[in-house]
Design an enzyme around this catalytic site. Structure first.
Site, short mmCIF file in Angstrom:
data_model
loop_
_atom_site.label_atom_id
_atom_site.label_comp_id
_atom_site.label_asym_id
_atom_site.label_seq_id
_atom_site.Cartn_x
_atom_site.Cartn_y
_atom_site.Cartn_z
N HIS A 227 11.81 -0.83 10.05
CA HIS A 227 10.87 -0.63 11.18
C HIS A 227 11.10 0.78 11.71
CE1 HIS A 227 8.14 -1.60 14.30
NE2 HIS A 227 8.84 -2.45 15.03
N HIS A 268 1.35 2.85 3.72
CA HIS A 268 1.16 2.13 4.98
C HIS A 268 0.62 0.74 4.71
CE1 HIS A 268 -0.06 1.33 9.15
NE2 HIS A 268 0.83 2.26 9.45
N ASP A 323 5.61 8.95 9.87
CA ASP A 323 7.00 9.41 9.90
C ASP A 323 7.25 10.69 9.13
OD1 ASP A 323 7.90 7.36 11.54
OD2 ASP A 323 8.05 5.98 9.86
N1 AMX Z 1 7.21 4.94 -2.30
C1 AMX Z 1 7.49 4.08 -3.30
N2 AMX Z 1 6.89 2.88 -3.46
C2 AMX Z 1 5.89 2.59 -2.61
C3 AMX Z 1 5.51 3.45 -1.57
C4 AMX Z 1 6.21 4.66 -1.44
N3 AMX Z 1 5.96 5.53 -0.45
N4 AMX Z 1 4.51 2.87 -0.88
C5 AMX Z 1 4.28 1.68 -1.46
N5 AMX Z 1 5.12 1.50 -2.50
C6 AMX Z 1 5.24 0.32 -3.34
C7 AMX Z 1 5.73 -0.86 -2.48
O1 AMX Z 1 7.14 -0.85 -2.36
C8 AMX Z 1 5.22 -2.05 -3.25
O2 AMX Z 1 6.08 -2.25 -4.37
P1 AMX Z 1 6.44 -3.74 -4.86
O3 AMX Z 1 5.12 -4.37 -5.20
O4 AMX Z 1 7.35 -3.51 -6.00
O5 AMX Z 1 7.09 -4.44 -3.69
C9 AMX Z 1 3.89 -1.53 -3.79
O6 AMX Z 1 3.98 -0.10 -3.78
C10 AMX Z 1 2.69 -1.95 -2.97
O7 AMX Z 1 2.92 -1.60 -1.62
P2 AMX Z 1 1.73 -1.44 -0.58
O8 AMX Z 1 0.96 -2.72 -0.56
O9 AMX Z 1 0.97 -0.20 -0.90
O10 AMX Z 1 2.47 -1.19 0.79
P3 AMX Z 1 3.34 -2.19 1.67
O11 AMX Z 1 2.49 -2.68 2.77
O12 AMX Z 1 4.05 -3.19 0.84
O13 AMX Z 1 4.45 -1.18 2.23
C11 AMX Z 1 5.41 0.71 3.32
C12 AMX Z 1 4.16 -0.20 3.19
C13 AMX Z 1 5.17 1.70 4.44
C14 AMX Z 1 6.64 -0.15 3.64
C15 AMX Z 1 5.60 1.45 1.98
O14 AMX Z 1 4.49 2.26 1.75
C16 AMX Z 1 6.87 2.27 1.93
O15 AMX Z 1 7.93 1.74 1.59
N6 AMX Z 1 6.80 3.61 2.22
C17 AMX Z 1 7.96 4.47 2.18
C18 AMX Z 1 8.85 4.25 3.39
C19 AMX Z 1 8.22 4.79 4.63
O16 AMX Z 1 7.68 5.89 4.68
N7 AMX Z 1 8.30 4.01 5.69
C20 AMX Z 1 7.69 4.40 6.95
C21 AMX Z 1 6.62 3.44 7.34
C22 AMX Z 1 5.81 4.03 8.45
C23 AMX Z 1 5.21 2.98 9.28
O17 AMX Z 1 4.50 2.12 8.79
N8 AMX Z 1 5.53 3.03 10.54
#
Ligand code: AMX
Length: 388
Positions: A227, A268, A323
């Site tokens: 988070h 996201h 972020d």
């Molecule tokens: N880097 C690597 N893999 C990513 C990615 C990224 N930036 N964004 C998505 N993916 C992967 C997911 O881990 C997921 O893999 P899985 O099927 O093996 O579990 C797949 O792509 C599908 O994900 P999604 O449906 O596009 O997104 P989500 O809702 O599951 O996740 C988020 C969203 C933000 C957690 C993810 O994009 C992520 O981990 N980003 C990197 C970390 C980050 O920047 N976090 C800050 C979040 C900001 C916020 O929301 N406040």
């Protein structure tokens, strides 16, 4: 929507999914759309970036932007509530310096609630909001061992000025710091009703625990790496990238993906374009620190990472999230230690969570408030048995 409208057919595969997508309630302060991101009381966030934090406090509590007189009144109101009703410095001195700043923030909020709780939801929420700048400044001073000559809290200043004054850093550009923190606060104050920290705060308040207990709990939820702590991880990631050369950045990004590590600052759960909060921070960075090394890295990441991430059709949004840029900006203005970054997020969210708690406790259901939270859980692997 009518009372009988079917919102979701709940099936067994909704269980153990963290309530994802399950309708729970309504929110009067903000909503998020896939293309324009968060809106506060109907206004897209991109249209609010130049307002002062105090004006957005007014908006979230009153659901209208203030006119000039109301703007002056909210500033005066917050100033009148700013004084911390106890010796927070002494409490901070007893805490382990190796403890995470988010834990310090939570302890501070809880402690202030023990010193003084009025029991009126709105009074307590506004009192806490007014005290946050001093809490934040004192936390830095005591953790960094800069305990001498802490200036008295001049509550007539704006919230951000009070923080900067308490922080008392030398050799920094206070005006730039002011712009970065004020923008940061406005962008991060609220994000719909169901994000974990907001939900947690409202759930705790539904037991009629105090605003201070509810928001301390919300801060604990925000502190997790999935988070709020993502913004700390994001700058750590940028520092690890270490170059703004596009080819090297692409090589790095591909290496991280091959090692099954996330590309921080991208993706996201709801948005399907670049987060307007990221766009706003990039614009601010281009203005105040275009040649900063970390800013150059995130500028290259913004060009390279979406293209590489888009090669994976599973990734719903390859674009920059909120972020990506905040850490580089905070670092540039002299707030170099990323372990503090989530506390700025917490400071901002105290405002949105406070406003949502006030709505849930004293506005919804004709003023009766939402009842105590009680979602349903099914027994698993618990066949009835008896002691023989
Ligand atoms: N880097 C690597 N893999 C990513 C990615 C990224 N930036 N964004 C998505 N993916 C992967 C997911 O881990 C997921 O893999 P899985 O099927 O093996 O579990 C797949 O792509 C599908 O994900 P999604 O449906 O596009 O997104 P989500 O809702 O599951 O996740 C988020 C969203 C933000 C957690 C993810 O994009 C992520 O981990 N980003 C990197 C970390 C980050 O920047 N976090 C800050 C979040 C900001 C916020 O929301 N406040």
């Amino acid at each position: 929507m009518s009372d009988k409208e079917v919102l979701l057919e709940v099936t067994a595969d909704h269980l153990n999914t963290g309530l994802r997508g399950v309708p729970v309630g309504t929110c009067r302060t903000s909503f998020v759309t896939p293309t324009e991101g968060v809106h506060y009381c109907g206004y897209p966030i991109a249209e609010l970036t130049h307002f002062s934090p105090e004006d957005i406090v007014y908006l979230l509590f009153n659901k209208e932007l203030p006119n000039a007189q109301q703007s002056a009144e909210i500033r005066a109101d917050l100033a009148s509530r700013g004084e911390i009703p106890g010796d927070l410095e002494s409490v901070f001195r007893t805490l382990p310096k190796y403890g995470h700043p988010m834990d310090w923030l939570s302890v501070a909020i809880h402690t202030i609630g023990m010193w003084e709780t009025t029991g009126d939801w709105k009074e307590d929420a506004l009192n806490l909001i007014a005290r946050m700048p001093r809490i934040m400044g004192l936390m830095y001073r005591i953790r960094e061992g800069r305990e001498q000559d802490i200036p008295a809290d001049d509550t007539s200043l704006s919230m951000v000025e009070r923080f900067i004054s308490t922080l008392g850093l030398e050799d920094v550009d206070n005006e730039k710091m002011h712009r970065v923190i004020a923008t940061y606060l406005v962008l991060h104050m609220d994000h719909g009703g169901g994000n974990l920290s907001t939900f947690t705060g409202k759930a705790i308040a539904s037991s009629k625990a105090t605003v201070y207990s509810a928001i301390a709990g919300a801060m604990n939820a925000l502190s997790g790496p999935l988070h709020g702590r993502a913004n700390q991880s994001c700058l750590e990631f940028v520092l690890k990238v270490g170059t703004s050369d596009p080819e090297q950045v692409e090589h790095f990004v591909r290496g991280e993906l091959a090692a099954k590590r996330p590309i921080f600052g991208f993706g996201h759960a709801v948005l399907r374009t670049e987060d307007p909060r990221a766009t706003a921070q990039f614009a601010l960075g281009e203005e105040i620190c275009p040649d900063d090394e970390n800013f150059k890295i995130i500028r290259t990441l913004r060009e390279v990472a979406p293209r590489v991430l888009a090669e994976n059709p599973k990734i719903s949004n390859p674009n920059a999230n909120v972020d990506i840029a905040s850490g580089a900006l905070l670092h540039h203005v002299g707030l170099e230690d990323p372990t503090y970054y989530t506390t700025f997020f917490g400071w901002a969210r105290v405002i949105g969570i406070g406003a949502q708690i006030v709505d849930e406790r004293s506005v919804f259901r004709g003023g009766k408030g939402t009842p105590i939270y009680r979602p349903k859980y099914y027994a698993e692997q618990q066949t009835l048995r008896h002691i023989e």
